[in-house]
Design an enzyme around this catalytic site. Structure first.
Site, PDB file in Angstrom:
ATOM      1  N   SER A 180       0.787  -1.228   0.000  1.00 44.67           N
ATOM      2  CA  SER A 180       0.000   0.000   0.000  1.00 44.67           C
ATOM      3  C   SER A 180       0.819   1.277   0.000  1.00 44.67           C
ATOM      4  O   SER A 180       0.349   2.310  -0.465  1.00 44.67           O
ATOM      5  CB  SER A 180      -0.952   0.001   1.199  1.00 44.67           C
ATOM      6  OG  SER A 180      -0.236  -0.178   2.401  1.00 44.67           O
ATOM      7  N   HIS A 208      -5.670  -3.027  -2.247  1.00 47.11           N
ATOM      8  CA  HIS A 208      -5.340  -2.059  -3.304  1.00 47.11           C
ATOM      9  C   HIS A 208      -5.344  -2.708  -4.682  1.00 47.11           C
ATOM     10  O   HIS A 208      -4.853  -2.112  -5.643  1.00 47.11           O
ATOM     11  CB  HIS A 208      -3.986  -1.400  -3.018  1.00 47.11           C
ATOM     12  CG  HIS A 208      -4.042  -0.517  -1.810  1.00 47.11           C
ATOM     13  ND1 HIS A 208      -4.460   0.785  -1.855  1.00 47.11           N
ATOM     14  CD2 HIS A 208      -3.783  -0.790  -0.504  1.00 47.11           C
ATOM     15  CE1 HIS A 208      -4.449   1.307  -0.637  1.00 47.11           C
ATOM     16  NE2 HIS A 208      -4.028   0.363   0.201  1.00 47.11           N
ATOM     17  N   LYS A 239     -11.822   1.466  -0.207  1.00 46.62           N
ATOM     18  CA  LYS A 239     -10.909   2.139  -1.139  1.00 46.62           C
ATOM     19  C   LYS A 239     -11.619   2.260  -2.494  1.00 46.62           C
ATOM     20  O   LYS A 239     -12.452   3.131  -2.646  1.00 46.62           O
ATOM     21  CB  LYS A 239      -9.595   1.380  -1.194  1.00 46.62           C
ATOM     22  CG  LYS A 239      -9.001   1.257   0.227  1.00 46.62           C
ATOM     23  CD  LYS A 239      -7.601   0.778   0.246  1.00 46.62           C
ATOM     24  CE  LYS A 239      -7.128   0.441   1.653  1.00 46.62           C
ATOM     25  NZ  LYS A 239      -7.151   1.563   2.585  1.00 46.62           N
TER      26      LYS A 239
HETATM   27  C1  LIG Z   1      -3.231  -3.335   2.476  1.00 43.31           C
HETATM   28  C2  LIG Z   1      -4.357  -2.946   3.387  1.00 43.31           C
HETATM   29  N1  LIG Z   1      -4.998  -3.906   4.064  1.00 43.31           N
HETATM   30  C3  LIG Z   1      -6.018  -3.608   4.903  1.00 43.31           C
HETATM   31  C4  LIG Z   1      -6.435  -2.318   5.095  1.00 43.31           C
HETATM   32  C5  LIG Z   1      -7.547  -2.033   6.060  1.00 43.31           C
HETATM   33  O1  LIG Z   1      -8.748  -1.770   5.376  1.00 43.31           O
HETATM   34  P1  LIG Z   1      -9.903  -0.954   6.078  1.00 43.31           P
HETATM   35  O2  LIG Z   1      -9.597   0.487   5.917  1.00 43.31           O
HETATM   36  O3  LIG Z   1     -11.141  -1.380   5.348  1.00 43.31           O
HETATM   37  O4  LIG Z   1      -9.934  -1.374   7.505  1.00 43.31           O
HETATM   38  C6  LIG Z   1      -5.808  -1.292   4.391  1.00 43.31           C
HETATM   39  C7  LIG Z   1      -6.272   0.109   4.555  1.00 43.31           C
HETATM   40  O5  LIG Z   1      -5.644   0.978   5.047  1.00 43.31           O
HETATM   41  C8  LIG Z   1      -4.732  -1.611   3.528  1.00 43.31           C
HETATM   42  O6  LIG Z   1      -4.088  -0.650   2.849  1.00 43.31           O
END
Ligand SMILES: Cc1ncc(COP(=O)(O)O)c(C=O)c1O
Length: 391
Positions: A180, A208, A239
């Site tokens: 990310s 992502h 997202k």
């Molecule tokens: C790679 C990754 N996994 C999980 C999450 C967590 O997702 P959520 O915002 O729906 O809790 C994020 C978000 O920041 C992320 O970038």
């Protein structure tokens, strides 16, 4: 000594190191242009890949759901029943992703906490990439399984570790699909091959990837043509889907096991009807058309080419995530502050989200930016970059 002295001291230390996070306030829907701290600015840092956060079709679906189902699920699904909406969403999402089944959760973070400690426990071994997202790291911390952290994207090191632990009765490899903060891809085909050879389960975080990679934005498994070979896909609806929520998806048997055993599903209330209905609308849109995904990529290529042409260091991204590498946290904050004065919102990303000395602006291009918007951003980046001696 006051009982909160340790907090005061730590907050002062964060400020002294330039690591104190000043959170800006949003006063409008999140779009290409967004009201931030009372000013209308070009938004270059939300994860609103496809512009769905304020899409009229999602807004209408959410409003209709409130009229039909009210505002809250009023329960943990396994205790007091599940709404038809959640089941419809899970069926449609599974069909979209090309998997047998899906399970809706409250957030992506929750989905990682749900899956990892359910799939492995004491006596098992977990293999996790060193740059995995915080929610994967915390999911790993919740299990008594032995943890092997392998160097980023290093399949040779992963294979070596798998060979050393080959006799473990259960092995789980977990990786971000798209990392990310850097935008690079996990070498998923090679990871899957290694897993098959050593009898390990594979879990990929597609936060992502969905809405971004693969046909119509079906995600990283579709991108690499690995359907049926990844045991569990985890994703977020906050997202590209523009809403909030998380999911786990894969083989029916695995998803059913998670439905029966995963604690955030069993002990925390479901996503709201409005959220779920908006997510159904997002899936319907993507199922019918890949146009938003194509626009996203077109914009990302356009912006990256111009920024690279100016001499910015954009790291190793293979996706629309565009890290503008700046090094020290203080430089990143100063850059962000000056951009904001020029009506561009791009938040600094510093330790602990990225390693010390690798501070950056993580620029996010969206399908709803126009070429004029992107030219505006590039011009401002160039001006601030030159003033600060970055380019
Ligand atoms: C790679 C990754 N996994 C999980 C999450 C967590 O997702 P959520 O915002 O729906 O809790 C994020 C978000 O920041 C992320 O970038």
């Amino acid at each position: 000594m006051g009982k909160y002295d340790f907090i005061t001291a730590e907050l002062s230390e964060l400020k002294a190191q330039g690591l104190y996070n000043t959170i800006r306030t949003i006063g409008s829907p999140v779009g290409a242009w967004t009201v931030v701290d009372g000013r209308r600015v070009l938004n270059m840092c939300s994860n609103n890949y496809l512009g769905f956060a304020n899409d009229p079709r999602l807004r209408e679906a959410a409003k209709r759901a409130i009229d039909v189902y009210g505002v809250g699920p009023a329960a943990v699904r396994s205790i007091a029943g599940t709404m038809t909406l959640h089941l419809e969403f899970e069926r449609k999402l599974a069909e979209f992703k090309g998997v047998e089944a899906a399970l809706s959760l409250q957030s992506g973070f929750c989905a990682n906490l749900a899956a990892i400690p359910t799939l492995v426990g004491a006596g098992h071994v977990l293999f996790t990439d060193e740059l995995n997202h915080a929610s994967i790291i915390d999911g790993c911390r919740l299990t008594k399984a032995e943890r092997v952290i392998y160097p980023h994207g290093d399949v040779a090191a992963l294979r070596k570790a798998l060979a050393e632990k080959k006799d473990a009765p259960r092995k789980l490899i977990v990786t971000d699909g798209v990392f990310s903060m850097d935008g690079d891809l996990a070498p998923l085909p090679e990871i899957v091959e290694a897993a098959e050879e050593f009898g390990a389960l594979v879990m990929v975080d597609d936060a992502h990837g969905e809405g971004v990679l693969g046909s119509h934005g079906r995600g990283i498994v579709d991108h690499f043509g690995l359907h049926g070979r990844v045991d569990i896909e985890m994703g977020t609806l906050s997202k590209a889907f523009g809403v909030v929520g998380g999911y786990l998806a894969g083989k029916a048997e695995v998803v059913e096991y998670l439905r029966q055993r995963a604690r955030p599903f069993l002990f925390s209330s479901a996503a709201t009807p409005a959220d779920v209905a908006a997510c159904i609308a997002a899936v319907d849109i993507l199922q019918a058309s890949d146009e938003p995904v194509k626009r996203l990529w077109d914009n990302a290529r356009y912006f990256k080419a111009k920024m690279a042409g100016l001499g910015f260091d954009l790291g190793n991204s293979q996706t629309p995530i565009t890290p503008v590498m700046l090094g020290e946290a203080t430089t990143a904050w100063e850059f962000s502050k000056r951009l904001f004065a020029e009506e561009v919102f791009a938040q600094a990303i510093v330790y602990p989200t990225v390693p010390r000395g690798k501070a950056r602006l993580r620029v996010m291009v969206s399908a709803v930016h126009t070429k004029d918007d992107l030219d505006f951003a590039v011009e401002k980046f160039a001006r601030v970059g030159r003033t600060l001696g970055v380019i």
